[in-house]
Scaffold this motif. Structure first.
Motif, short mmCIF file in Angstrom:
data_model
loop_
_atom_site.label_atom_id
_atom_site.label_comp_id
_atom_site.label_asym_id
_atom_site.label_seq_id
_atom_site.Cartn_x
_atom_site.Cartn_y
_atom_site.Cartn_z
N LYS A 71 -3.25 -8.73 7.28
CA LYS A 71 -1.73 -8.96 7.76
C LYS A 71 -1.08 -9.52 6.34
O LYS A 71 0.10 -8.99 6.29
CB LYS A 71 -1.63 -10.14 8.80
CG LYS A 71 -2.27 -9.89 9.98
CD LYS A 71 -2.37 -11.34 10.91
CE LYS A 71 -2.72 -10.65 12.28
NZ LYS A 71 -2.70 -12.10 13.17
N GLU A 74 0.07 -6.07 4.56
CA GLU A 74 1.08 -5.41 5.70
C GLU A 74 2.38 -5.94 5.63
O GLU A 74 3.28 -5.24 5.60
CB GLU A 74 0.61 -5.37 7.04
CG GLU A 74 1.37 -4.69 7.96
CD GLU A 74 0.81 -4.78 9.23
OE1 GLU A 74 1.52 -4.17 10.20
OE2 GLU A 74 -0.30 -5.17 9.70
N SER A 75 2.51 -7.44 4.84
CA SER A 75 3.88 -7.75 4.92
C SER A 75 4.51 -7.73 3.72
O SER A 75 5.76 -8.06 3.14
CB SER A 75 3.65 -9.41 4.99
OG SER A 75 2.78 -10.12 3.99
N LYS A 81 6.58 2.00 4.59
CA LYS A 81 6.75 1.77 6.11
C LYS A 81 7.35 2.86 6.89
O LYS A 81 8.27 3.91 6.20
CB LYS A 81 7.77 0.74 6.30
CG LYS A 81 7.32 -0.48 5.52
CD LYS A 81 6.29 -1.53 6.23
CE LYS A 81 6.12 -2.87 5.91
NZ LYS A 81 6.32 -3.19 4.35
N GLU A 83 7.83 5.21 10.90
CA GLU A 83 8.32 4.79 12.38
C GLU A 83 6.91 4.18 12.96
O GLU A 83 6.86 3.60 13.84
CB GLU A 83 8.47 5.88 12.91
CG GLU A 83 9.82 6.79 12.41
CD GLU A 83 10.20 8.16 13.06
OE1 GLU A 83 9.60 8.62 13.95
OE2 GLU A 83 11.40 8.68 12.75
N ASP A 84 5.66 4.68 12.59
CA ASP A 84 4.47 4.27 13.33
C ASP A 84 4.10 2.94 12.58
O ASP A 84 2.82 2.51 12.74
CB ASP A 84 3.33 5.38 13.13
CG ASP A 84 3.08 5.83 11.93
OD1 ASP A 84 3.72 5.52 11.03
OD2 ASP A 84 2.12 6.28 11.69
N GLY A 85 4.70 2.33 11.40
CA GLY A 85 4.45 1.13 11.26
C GLY A 85 3.88 1.15 9.60
O GLY A 85 4.13 2.32 9.15
N ALA A 86 3.44 -0.01 8.92
CA ALA A 86 3.00 0.16 7.72
C ALA A 86 1.87 1.01 7.31
O ALA A 86 1.20 0.92 8.21
CB ALA A 86 2.62 -1.39 7.30
N GLN A 87 1.79 1.54 6.35
CA GLN A 87 1.09 2.73 6.02
C GLN A 87 -0.32 1.86 5.35
O GLN A 87 -0.46 2.29 4.06
CB GLN A 87 1.33 3.84 5.28
CG GLN A 87 2.69 4.55 6.05
CD GLN A 87 1.94 5.12 7.13
OE1 GLN A 87 1.27 6.22 7.24
NE2 GLN A 87 2.78 4.64 8.02
#
Length: 296
Positions: A71, A74-75, A81, A83-87
């Protein structure tokens, strides 16, 4: 009077087809080069997305600490980033061992009691942070996080990409400058030659008391319309060429950037209208300032 009566010239009229053809051809060449630049930029982005940072974890890390670290990573602002989120992806030691076996065909479990590979996070880095200095800071920052054993990335590849991009940018910039200057000269000369036949009509309008603004207006209106029309036609030709290429070359669709292409098409329409407008303004002003002897 017989059939020999001549058709009267209308103020603001000039050789439509020659101006439209030359302007359309010039804008098409500019647009084609623009498409190449867009494709190159998209290809560069795809290559950069494949530059990954591997974060190897300590073997004794707990699942709670592992999730907490995920986490935290990811932040971070440097994580790519989409559309499907953090890579960001987590790879267990067993998954890494299976990948190693598939890639090399060697099964180290036959002669080793313990799996020497570690759990890891694989990160994709945002383009803005892909310089040697920023990557080093990112690696140093991740290395200080709790539970991290080692951080690795392909430093040589990052430096190579950045150096080559700099060289390509300089070359493309020079070509764009030469191309724009050439197009401006070509459109300007085409319109100036087209208006040459109107020089006596312009003079006649001056002699009957027409103001310069009144004389200029029909020429400028038509040139603006012709320029915009040339931009629309060249954009349609480019769109057709792109769609044909997509249908016949595998993988070409991956290099498409619809938003940038729409901006390019709009830019061609605007560029054609503006260049035609100011080229016509310059030519008309030139004939307005000429004396009768100079017109001959």
């Amino acid at each position: 009077m017989g059939k020999s009566s001549r058709k009267k010239k209308r103020l603001g009229s000039f050789k439509f087809m020659s101006v439209l053809f030359s302007t359309t051809l010039s804008l098409f060449i500019v647009g084609l080069f623009g498409v190449i630049v867009i494709q190159a930029k998209t290809l560069t982005s795809i290559i950069r997305e494949n530059i990954e940072v591997q974060v190897f974890l300590h073997k004794n890390i707990s699942e709670a600490d592992q999730a907490k670290l995920g986490k935290l990573l990811e932040s971070q602002p440097y994580i790519l980033k989409k559309e499907d989120g953090a890579q960001l992806s987590f790879i267990t030691a067993d998954e890494a061992a299976a990948t190693f076996l598939a890639d090399t065909g060697e099964d180290f479990s036959k002669f080793l009691d313990d799996n020497p590979l570690r759990d890891s996070y694989v990160l994709s880095i945002n383009e803005e942070y892909q310089t040697s200095e920023k990557m080093e800071k990112i690696v140093a920052g991740i290395q200080k996080m709790d539970g991290v054993f080692e951080v690795t990335y392909m430093n040589d590849l990052v430096e190579s990409i950045n150096k080559n991009l700099m060289k390509v940018s300089i070359v493309l910039g020079a070509f764009i400058l030469i191309l724009v200057v050439t197009v401006i000269i070509l459109i300007n000369n085409t319109i100036r030659l087209a208006l040459f036949s109107q020089r006596f009509l312009i003079r006649s309008m001056q002699l009957v008391g027409a103001t310069r603004g009144f004389i200029r207006k029909p020429f400028l209106n038509r040139s603006f319309m012709f320029g915009a029309l040339a931009g629309i036609i060249s954009s349609a030709m480019l769109y057709g060429l792109i769609e044909y290429t997509k249908a016949n070359i595998d993988g070409f669709a991956l290099l498409q950037n619809n938003q940038m292409q729409l901006m390019l098409f709009g830019g061609l329409v605007l560029l054609g209208a503006i260049l035609s407008f100011f080229s016509t303004l310059r030519a008309v002003n030139k004939y307005l300032r000429m004396s009768l002897d100079e017109l001959y």
